[in-house]
Design a protein around this motif. Structure first.
Motif, PDB file in Angstrom:
ATOM      1  N   LEU A  53       0.848  -1.097  -0.023  1.00 47.99           N
ATOM      2  CA  LEU A  53      -0.220  -0.172  -0.022  1.00 47.99           C
ATOM      3  C   LEU A  53       0.913   1.450   0.001  1.00 47.99           C
ATOM      4  O   LEU A  53       0.624   2.206  -0.612  1.00 47.99           O
ATOM      5  N   ALA A  54       1.951   1.162   0.617  1.00 46.05           N
ATOM      6  CA  ALA A  54       2.868   2.327   0.816  1.00 46.05           C
ATOM      7  C   ALA A  54       3.361   2.807  -0.708  1.00 46.05           C
ATOM      8  O   ALA A  54       3.816   3.804  -0.618  1.00 46.05           O
ATOM      9  N   ARG A  55       3.662   1.738  -1.391  1.00 44.62           N
ATOM     10  CA  ARG A  55       4.303   2.090  -2.831  1.00 44.62           C
ATOM     11  C   ARG A  55       3.299   2.569  -3.611  1.00 44.62           C
ATOM     12  O   ARG A  55       3.697   3.253  -4.734  1.00 44.62           O
ATOM     13  N   MET A  56       1.940   2.555  -3.446  1.00 45.47           N
ATOM     14  CA  MET A  56       0.793   2.924  -4.254  1.00 45.47           C
ATOM     15  C   MET A  56       0.562   4.722  -4.205  1.00 45.47           C
ATOM     16  O   MET A  56       1.112   5.168  -3.287  1.00 45.47           O
ATOM     17  N   LYS A  57       0.210   4.988  -5.154  1.00 42.30           N
ATOM     18  CA  LYS A  57      -0.260   6.464  -5.363  1.00 42.30           C
ATOM     19  C   LYS A  57      -1.064   6.732  -4.181  1.00 42.30           C
ATOM     20  O   LYS A  57      -1.966   6.103  -3.488  1.00 42.30           O
ATOM     21  N   PRO A  58      -0.885   8.203  -3.546  1.00 36.87           N
ATOM     22  CA  PRO A  58      -1.399   8.464  -2.251  1.00 36.87           C
ATOM     23  C   PRO A  58      -3.052   8.518  -2.530  1.00 36.87           C
ATOM     24  O   PRO A  58      -3.650   8.354  -1.537  1.00 36.87           O
ATOM     25  N   GLU A  59      -3.442   8.799  -3.603  1.00 37.47           N
ATOM     26  CA  GLU A  59      -5.178   8.874  -3.720  1.00 37.47           C
ATOM     27  C   GLU A  59      -5.835   7.454  -4.143  1.00 37.47           C
ATOM     28  O   GLU A  59      -6.764   7.461  -4.559  1.00 37.47           O
TER      29      GLU A  59
END
Lengths: 312, 437
Positions: A249-255
């Motif tokens: 999750l931390a690697r994904m886009k913030p939105e």
């Protein structure tokens, strides 16, 4: 609007927009002190469920009641006529004889709603059939995505997991492709046969490869029996390769949005912390299901009001 | 016994190489004489000008439901349906209840066939006791019984154990009997309801891959080579199987094959309606497979068109697709489908059609049904109008069951008369059951 809702194949992008827009208008009803519209007063809606369901059945029941319809719940369990050997067709005709206006059906056999629609005069709404489709789930998912992203066109959506056995995946891919989204199916080839490419989606086997590019990560439920069918070695390995944990999750886009049709297997396809993170809209999906199902019943049974007063 | 003079028909008799307009005199159960214009000589004249006169049809693959499910089909009702479809012989599959795995059962089937008296009823025997693929059925006793069984099969199931398949093939060589296989690897096909492919994926139905059929066909051909046993492949349905058979025949393996009218007429597109009447095993395949089966029927790779006539009661078929048993009736539509789908569009000649429906299957079973229709030969004859149009109407089918996806289809080609051993069994399309024996 169409008479029956059996498959997302029936819906054009304009139809989908109408359904979602109507759902948005009806959504406000839920916030009122008296949460009811008179639209379907005098109409009868039957929930005909041959498979266990919590959220879908309750959601449909509530949607019909909010529109003032009378609701009958029929579960094909040990207490029903089905346990006495009544056939699907006879059950359908029995309901027809009682004068129901719509039958919402869930059935373990793919195509059962299609067959039902040929036997009865009532409208048939597919609430999930075998491994075929679950169109109202797809519509509520589209609604939920649209709440966050204005435009579904070009949206990058990864659907992760057991596409082969998933009616949710089939309906979602069709709906998303119709709306112009870019769909990537992720999982092992045992769960994503190559024929899925003909749906207009891309296929990938590596979740980590697409983490940075996607706007929505849609996780499918992994059924425990798939392990015994030798579709993957173990739930532990599945979780390691295709589970969405907080590191991913931390690697994904913030939105990015994390979605799941429920019920979840925490620790398998979704980490417990991920399901409760701010990026998860899993409970919004449930809430939106009510609005979308009201919209469908309204459009299919009620039609547009002549005086335009329905929404007030 | 009556004498009949068939006047002015086009006699197509592949066994004697005849295809010409000539008269046929039938007397004392045999073809008494043939010629350009025969004298009536007290015979009843039946004007068959414009019609085809051919050897009686032979179905290698008929499921009667007697003993066990007489509500679905009896030997008498199957015989009537067969005669109406132009048949003079049917080979009954052993998956009755009880299974035809002993002399007592096949003799009973044979006797009931004689009693009905409309077609030759040739009983097939099971390969294994109870068709469980574990222990040999009473093969020799069935061969030596009055039913004189010559074809053995566990149809409905493929023989899963390769060692057992080999042993039975070796044993069958004793009698030069036929090992007939329903090619299906059950582990690969498990839970399948239709052909595995794009359509099964889209319809959310578990598929049966072509490979489930092809693997067993290839195995059996290898074992037939090893043992020298005569091998017959039932209802082949894929392009791959057709190619496997083609190569084996080129190598000289003793293998024959059949295909059904539904596999050369329909594809898995039929399943989009979720009509349980289109559920069949092997399943309806892709357009590519259908075309390959047509090609294999045309080029001689496939020897016979067989119906796989499988009656199922309405209450068993009128259910959710998943719960419906596979199978469809076919005795009364096979000739018309052959003409409509294969002959009229020009894929095969009328002569080839008669080879596939009569000569080929009758040679496999060693019957006299496939002709020749020359002086002194038994008079098993079908007379049909190759252009006569009709619409498939369940109410008019003689089979006790009406499970066919062809309901409402307009077909070209209709049976006018059928003679079984010189006796009229069908006249002007009407079965003459009441007048017999």
């Amino acid at each position: 609007m169409m008479k029956h809702l059996l498959s997302m194949d029936q819906l054009s992008s304009a139809d989908i927009v109408t359904i979602l827009d109507t759902a948005e208008s009806l959504r406000s009803v839920t916030d009122r002190p008296i949460k009811k519209l008179p639209t379907l007063r005098g109409r009868t809606v039957c929930n005909l469920f041959y498979e266990a369901s919590t959220r879908t059945r309750i959601s449909f029941e509530l949607a019909a009641k909010r529109l003032s319809a009378d609701v009958i719940n029929f579960s094909a369990d040990s207490k029903s006529s089905v346990a006495k050997g009544e056939s699907f067709k006879d059950t359908a005709w029995t309901l027809e004889a009682m004068g129901v206006d719509a039958i919402i059906v869930r059935h373990g056999s793919s195509g059962a709603p299609h067959q039902l629609s040929q036997w009865v005069k009532a409208s048939v709404l597919n609430a999930g059939d075998g491994q075929h489709e679950h169109p109202t789930q797809a519509l509520l998912d589209l609604y939920s995505m649209r709440e966050h992203f204005k435009d579904l066109e070009g949206l990058k959506v990864a659907i992760v997991g057991d596409v082969l056995h998933s009616r949710v995946a089939r309906s979602n891919v069709k709906g998303l492709v119709t709306m112009g989204a870019d769909v990537i199916l992720i999982g092992p080839p045992t769960l994503i046969p190559p024929q899925a490419a003909t749906w207009g989606a891309r296929i990938g086997y590596d979740l980590d490869e697409v983490l940075e590019e996607i706007d929505v990560c849609y996780l499918l439920r992994v059924q425990k029996e798939r392990q015994s069918e030798q579709l993957f070695p173990s739930l532990r390995e599945y979780a390691a390769l295709w589970g969405l944990d907080s590191r991913r999750l931390a690697r994904m886009k913030p939105e990015v949005l994390v979605m799941h049709p429920g019920p979840m297997n925490r620790g398998v396809e979704i980490g417990a912390d991920v399901s409760e993170s701010p990026r998860s809209i899993i409970l919004d999906q449930v809430a939106n299901g009510l609005a979308v199902r009201m919209s469908l019943l309204y459009l299919m049974l009620g039609g547009r009001s002549e005086d335009g007063e329905v929404f007030e | 016994m009556s004498r009949y003079l068939l006047r002015g028909g086009r006699v197509i008799d592949p066994a004697s190489g005849v295809d010409e307009r000539r008269d046929l005199l039938i007397e004392e159960g045999v073809v008494a004489s043939t010629g350009a214009t025969l004298d009536e000589a007290g015979a009843e004249v039946i004007d068959v000008a414009g019609a085809v006169v051919a050897p009686g049809l032979v179905d290698l693959h008929t499921h009667v439901r007697e003993p066990g499910r007489e509500d679905e089909e009896t030997i008498a009702s199957a015989s009537a349906a067969a005669a109406a479809g132009g048949y003079t012989a049917i080979c009954t599959m052993p998956n009755t209840d009880p299974i035809a795995d002993s002399a007592a059962i096949v003799e009973k089937v044979w006797a009931l066939g004689r009693e009905a008296g409309l077609v030759e009823v040739v009983a097939a025997g099971a390969l294994s006791k109870g068709q469980r693929g574990e222990k040999m059925a009473d093969i020799g006793e069935m061969v030596r019984s009055v039913a004189r069984v010559r074809l053995f099969t566990d149809d409905g199931h493929g023989v899963q154990n390769s060692l057992f398949a080999r042993r039975v093939m070796e044993y069958l060589v004793t009698f030069d009997a036929i090992y007939a296989e329903h090619c299906e690897d059950e582990a690969l096909a498990a839970g399948g309801m239709m052909h595995e492919g794009e359509r099964s994926m889209a319809l959310g139905m578990r598929g049966i891959p072509s490979e489930a059929e092809e693997l067993m066909a290839a195995r059996d051909i290898a074992l037939a080579k090893l043992t020298g046993c005569r091998l017959h492949l039932l209802h082949i349905s894929t392009a791959g199987t057709a190619e496997i058979v083609r190569r084996a025949r080129a190598e000289g393996v003793r293998v024959t094959a059949e295909a059904t009218p539904h596999h050369f007429s329909l594809t898995d597109a039929e399943l989009e309606s979720y009509d349980p009447n289109a559920k069949v095993n092997p399943p309806l395949r892709t357009e590519e497979d259908r075309a390959a089966i047509v090609g294999a029927l045309a080029d001689g790779t496939i020897d016979a068109i067989a119906t796989d006539h499988a009656p199922h009661a309405l209450e068993e078929k009128d259910v959710e697709f998943q719960y419906a048993p596979p199978g469809m009736v076919g005795l009364e539509t096979s000739l018309a489908l052959t003409l409509t789908e294969l002959v009229h569009p020009g894929h095969i000649s009328l002569t080839r059609a008669i080879e596939l429906l009569s000569v080929g299957p009758s040679r496999i079973l060693g019957l006299p049904q496939g002709g020749p229709l020359t002086s002194g030969d038994p008079a098993h004859v079908v007379v049909f109008d190759p252009d006569g149009e009709w619409t498939v109407d369940p109410a008019r089918l003689r089979s006790l069951c009406k499970n066919t996806p062809f309901v409402g289809r307009k077909l070209r080609g209709r049976v006018l008369h059928t003679f079984f051993a010189g006796r009229l069994t069908v006249r002007d399309g009407v079965v003459l059951a009441g007048e017999l024996v």
